[in-house]
Design an enzyme around this catalytic site. Sequence first.
Site, PDB file in Angstrom:
ATOM      1  N   GLN A  89       0.889  -1.180  -0.048  1.00 18.54           N
ATOM      2  CA  GLN A  89      -0.131   0.023  -0.026  1.00 18.54           C
ATOM      3  C   GLN A  89       1.055   1.228   0.097  1.00 18.54           C
ATOM      4  OE1 GLN A  89      -3.518  -0.288  -0.276  1.00 18.54           O
ATOM      5  NE2 GLN A  89      -3.808   1.897  -0.047  1.00 18.54           N
ATOM      6  N   PHE A  90       1.267   1.725  -1.055  1.00 24.60           N
ATOM      7  CA  PHE A  90       2.173   3.032  -1.213  1.00 24.60           C
ATOM      8  C   PHE A  90       1.648   4.122  -0.580  1.00 24.60           C
ATOM      9  CE2 PHE A  90      -0.136   3.583  -5.259  1.00 24.60           C
ATOM     10  CZ  PHE A  90       0.121   4.727  -5.516  1.00 24.60           C
ATOM     11  N   THR A  91       0.234   4.297  -0.767  1.00 22.32           N
ATOM     12  CA  THR A  91      -0.653   5.495  -0.487  1.00 22.32           C
ATOM     13  C   THR A  91      -0.403   5.757   1.218  1.00 22.32           C
ATOM     14  OG1 THR A  91      -2.618   4.051  -0.102  1.00 22.32           O
ATOM     15  CG2 THR A  91      -2.158   5.151  -2.222  1.00 22.32           C
TER      16      THR A  91
END
Length: 156
Positions: A89-91
């Site tokens: 989950q890069f966010t």
Amino acid sequence: MRAVIQRVNGASVSVDGQVVGEFSGPGLSVLAGISVDDVLEKCAVLADKIWKLRIFDAQELAESGFKVTDEKNEVSAADANLPILLISQFTLYADTAKGRRPTWQQAARGDQAEPLINELARALRDLGAHVETGKFGADMKITQTCDGPMTILLEV
């Protein structure tokens, strides 16, 4: 490295309409973000924290038929051998300090992040966890039933 950990009662992840990872019953759903500053050695530290985080009620698990290896009130996924759904989950590294549009400058690029996510999954498995994963970089649909709700943010 950041991880959002949720205590769940079942979770699944689908890519293009196909389930690629799932479990039923109690376990953990983990969204993991990798920053530009993260290194391989952090994976083992985060894996240990996730696996041993005491957020399950021992009595509830025992009443549901799970064998709990610890006599304390709150037990970890390790204590009851509960599964984990791990999703990249890069966010989690969104910067929203200015304006209304997040920037992603602190999120690692795929070529740096993917090996670290894979290492985090391997480190969890090495500790004894049954780990289901999504597909790195894919548009994933996650379904889960939050239990509690219980949501914890870990950072190493």
